[in-house]
Design an enzyme around this catalytic site. Structure first.
Site, PDB file in Angstrom:
ATOM      1  N   PRO A   7     -64.200 -28.073 -12.616  1.00 47.83           N
ATOM      2  CG  PRO A   7     -66.415 -28.703 -12.649  1.00 47.83           C
ATOM      3  CD  PRO A   7     -65.318 -28.209 -13.517  1.00 47.83           C
ATOM      4  CD  GLU A   8     -63.567 -34.683 -10.437  1.00 48.43           C
ATOM      5  OE1 GLU A   8     -62.991 -34.999  -9.387  1.00 48.43           O
ATOM      6  OE2 GLU A   8     -64.407 -35.392 -10.972  1.00 48.43           O
ATOM      7  CG  HIS A  94     -74.829 -22.525 -20.814  1.00 46.65           C
ATOM      8  ND1 HIS A  94     -74.027 -22.848 -21.879  1.00 46.65           N
ATOM      9  CD2 HIS A  94     -76.026 -23.088 -21.076  1.00 46.65           C
ATOM     10  CE1 HIS A  94     -74.705 -23.591 -22.734  1.00 46.65           C
ATOM     11  NE2 HIS A  94     -75.915 -23.753 -22.273  1.00 46.65           N
ATOM     12  NE  ARG A 113     -74.039 -31.882 -17.628  1.00 45.33           N
ATOM     13  CZ  ARG A 113     -73.268 -32.967 -17.637  1.00 45.33           C
ATOM     14  NH1 ARG A 113     -73.559 -33.986 -16.872  1.00 45.33           N
ATOM     15  NH2 ARG A 113     -72.218 -33.028 -18.395  1.00 45.33           N
TER      16      ARG A 113
END
Length: 269
Positions: A7-8, A94, A113
């Site tokens: 990410p980012e 996940h 998450r």
DNA sequence: ATTGCTTCCTGAGCGC
DNA sequence: TGCGCTCAGGAAGCAA
């Protein structure tokens, strides 16, 4: 199995570039949701998803366009990853969704998450421009723009830079680093920022982002993993997660909007 | 209009 | 060893 992202904004940009290499021109077969709540499919018929024509980035969003008129909008949030494979692999624990292609290759959406999302929607319903500010690397992002956005805003400059409607794509770590380089305290009210400071913030924003993109994006979204051999951006960090500033002063750590802010009370005014 | 708080979720790290 | 607690945070939703 080949990992394609993290990410980012710089990481999303890297992912987008790599995704183009992998999936452009491929025909989608299906999108499988492995965990409820991950995929929001607004197709109201059995329409095919078609062939991938473009992969773009806007802010931290990944936009996968197909010739069917539908777009697949992916947001990785904090822990999302896209992993491309030429064939069926053992699915990780996940894995939240799969984009399956006719040629047998698969793009796995992995997300510890589970905050990340995949939306399938008609291209004309993609309303990103309404909820996002301008791109920080565009020429439109300049001191004049920033000053206009900061005008009459009493929220801390840190919060304003994190606001995606002000600038699209900055995350917590980057904003800390940008303000540190600019010498501007994160607790300053938006309306207190001078023209000179705005120019500095703009210049440092572009520089930090370019440096990160040039290093191919790195593993910074989950700071616990910076030592995990997954990226190099920790080598660039000057204030986030640090205890001491290069000036010798102790780095101050506070909470702003529920997120950790690191700054130097001596270098940043 | 703006601000600020809560919620979602899992794994790491810590104290006992 | 293992339990329970805290923390990390992007963005939506809500309240003031």
């Amino acid at each position: 199995m080949q990992e394609v992202k993290m990410p980012e904004l710089p990481e999303v940009e890297t992912v987008v570039r790599e995704l183009r290499e992998k999936i452009l021109g491929k025909e989608l077969e299906s999108v499988e949701e492995l965990r409820t709540g991950t995929v929001c499919d607004s197709r109201n018929d059995e329409r095919e998803l078609g062939t991938i024509e473009a992969v773009k980035r806007r802010g931290k969003y990944i936009i996968i366009e197909s010739d069917s008129g539908y777009v697949i909008l992916v947001h990785l949030r904090m822990t999302g990853k896209l992993i491309f494979s030429e064939h069926d692999d053992e699915v990780s624990s996940h894995c939240r969704a799969e984009l399956r292609f006719r040629d047998g290759s698969i793009l796995y959406f992995d997300d510890i998450r589970t905050f990340g999302t995949i939306d399938i929607l008609p291209q004309k319903e993609l309303m990103l421009e309404k909820k996002l500010g301008i791109e920080p690397l565009s020429n439109d992002f300049n001191a004049e723009y920033l000053l206009a956005k900061f005008k009459n805003r009493k929220a801390p400059v840190k919060n304003l830079l994190l606001n995606q409607k002000v600038v699209a794509g900055l995350g917590n770590i980057y904003v800390c680093e940008i303000l540190y380089r600019s010498g501007v305290s994160p607790v300053r009210r938006g309306d207190s920022i001078t023209e000179k400071e705005a120019e500095q913030i703009v210049a440092d924003t572009k520089q930090v982002l370019r440096e990160a993109i040039d290093s191919n994006g790195t593993t910074i979204s989950d700071y616990r993993r910076v030592d995990d051999k997954q990226g190099e951006f920790q080598n660039f960090l000057r204030v986030y997660g640090k205890k001491q500033c290069s000036c010798g002063a102790e780095i101050i750590r506070i909470k702003q909007g529920g997120r950790s802010t690191y700054y130097c009370g001596s270098c940043q005014r």
